[in-house]
Design an enzyme around this catalytic site. Structure first.
Site, PDB file in Angstrom:
ATOM      1  N   GLU A   1       0.804  -1.230   0.000  1.00 51.50           N
ATOM      2  CA  GLU A   1       0.000   0.000   0.000  1.00 51.50           C
ATOM      3  C   GLU A   1       0.837   1.281   0.000  1.00 51.50           C
ATOM      4  O   GLU A   1       0.498   2.229  -0.687  1.00 51.50           O
ATOM      5  CB  GLU A   1      -0.964   0.019   1.197  1.00 51.50           C
ATOM      6  CG  GLU A   1      -2.046  -1.060   1.155  1.00 51.50           C
ATOM      7  CD  GLU A   1      -3.105  -0.867   0.056  1.00 51.50           C
ATOM      8  OE1 GLU A   1      -3.084   0.161  -0.656  1.00 51.50           O
ATOM      9  OE2 GLU A   1      -3.943  -1.778  -0.103  1.00 51.50           O
TER      10      GLU A   1
ATOM     11  N   SER B   1      -2.628   5.912  -6.072  1.00 52.21           N
ATOM     12  CA  SER B   1      -4.033   6.178  -6.380  1.00 52.21           C
ATOM     13  C   SER B   1      -4.538   7.452  -5.692  1.00 52.21           C
ATOM     14  O   SER B   1      -5.714   7.774  -5.795  1.00 52.21           O
ATOM     15  CB  SER B   1      -4.902   4.972  -5.994  1.00 52.21           C
ATOM     16  OG  SER B   1      -4.809   4.721  -4.608  1.00 52.21           O
TER      17      SER B   1
HETATM   18 FE    FE Z   1      -5.356  -1.355  -1.454  1.00 52.92          FE
END
Ligand code: FE
Ligand code: PHE
Length: 279
Positions: free
Chosen positions: A168, A187
């Site tokens: 992550e 993201s």
């Molecule tokens: Fe994720």
């Protein structure tokens, strides 16, 4: 309240690609354009190569059937739709079988920068490019197997830190400087900048045992980012280490305070932690 009766035993559901609205596809395109503009020079080459190979731009939210065909040819992975977060054991079972479970819903147009549950943009744009890389693809599968094992040993809270600080929020050391490979960073527009450029967080060399002892934040920017030297070294170390004795050892070691810097740490950046102090 929950869709729990509508999913298969492995929690998969049809993506329902036909049902996305034009607005939802536009949200994907808006998010895609923002990140595509930011990520050159910031994301690692492996991520950028994956992004190019997957061609996420033209058709709005990707159709998982076509996406899985491409990914299957590249590294033998598939993307399957799930309603949102799934139970840990189900999640690990998917990873161990080279299936990445992705939420099928997309955030609302008014929530481009903040969302509580991973949506299709986070799950697909954030995670899937790295799954085109053969080394990272193997790491994710090994993590799934390790997760099943950690669950039996009752050590999931420790192992989850490894996922958090690599999959992550991981950074990679390159000759051109630090680069992002973590899905939670690539993201997010704001964390892309924060993770690399802000003076607040610590950036420390990855150390497996240390990471397993370090808590993390789920509600805001990270206070620490851990830097790996290569995807191959991450895979090699995690696969060749038997975590069972490590977990046993952790029982007698204290947790590391979230923003503390330890004597053995390789310090890339000693953070001011001013952001965390005011949030
Ligand atoms: Fe994720
Ligand atoms: N080698 C680990 C174990 O013994 C499994 C693992 C591999 C965990 C890769 C995480 C990542 O449990």
């Amino acid at each position: 309240m929950s869709a729990s009766l509508d999913h298969a035993p492995d929690w998969t559901i049809p993506q329902g690609w036909e049902h996305y609205t034009a607005t939802e596809h536009r949200t994907w395109t808006t998010l895609y354009e923002r990140q595509a503009a930011l990520l050159p020079q910031r994301a690692c080459n492996e991520f950028l190569a994956g992004l190019t190979a997957l061609d996420f731009y033209s058709g709005g939210i990707p159709d998982f059937r076509r996406l899985s065909e491409k990914l299957m040819r590249l590294t033998g992975w598939q993307v399957v739709a799930v309603p949102g977060l799934v139970p840990e054991e189900i999640f690990f079972e998917h990873l161990a079988n080279r299936r990445f479970p992705a939420g099928n819903f997309i955030r609302r147009a008014g929530q481009l920068d903040y969302l509580e549950e991973p949506d299709v943009f986070h799950d697909v744009f954030g995670h899937v490019p790295m799954l085109t890389n053969p080394v990272f693809a193997d790491y994710m599968q090994a993590y799934g197997q390790g997760g099943l094992r950690a669950e039996k040993l009752g050590r999931l809270p420790n192992l989850a830190r490894l996922y958090w600080y690599t999959v992550e929020f991981g950074l990679l050391n390159t000759e051109q400087g630090l680069r992002i490979y973590g899905a939670g960073i690539v993201s997010s527009r704001t964390e892309t900048i924060f993770a690399l450029e802000d003076l607040s967080p610590n950036r420390l060399g990855f150390n497996l045992k240390r990471v397993l002892r370090t808590p993390y934040r789920i509600d805001d920017f990270q206070q620490n980012y851990f830097v790996i030297e290569s995807l191959q070294s991450l895979l090699d170390e995690t696969v060749s280490t038997d975590f069972a004795p490590l977990y046993a050892e952790l029982e007698s070691l204290p947790e590391i305070a979230i923003a503390a810097i330890e004597p053995g740490d390789r310090v890339f950046t000693r953070g001011t932690q001013h952001y965390a102090a005011t949030h």
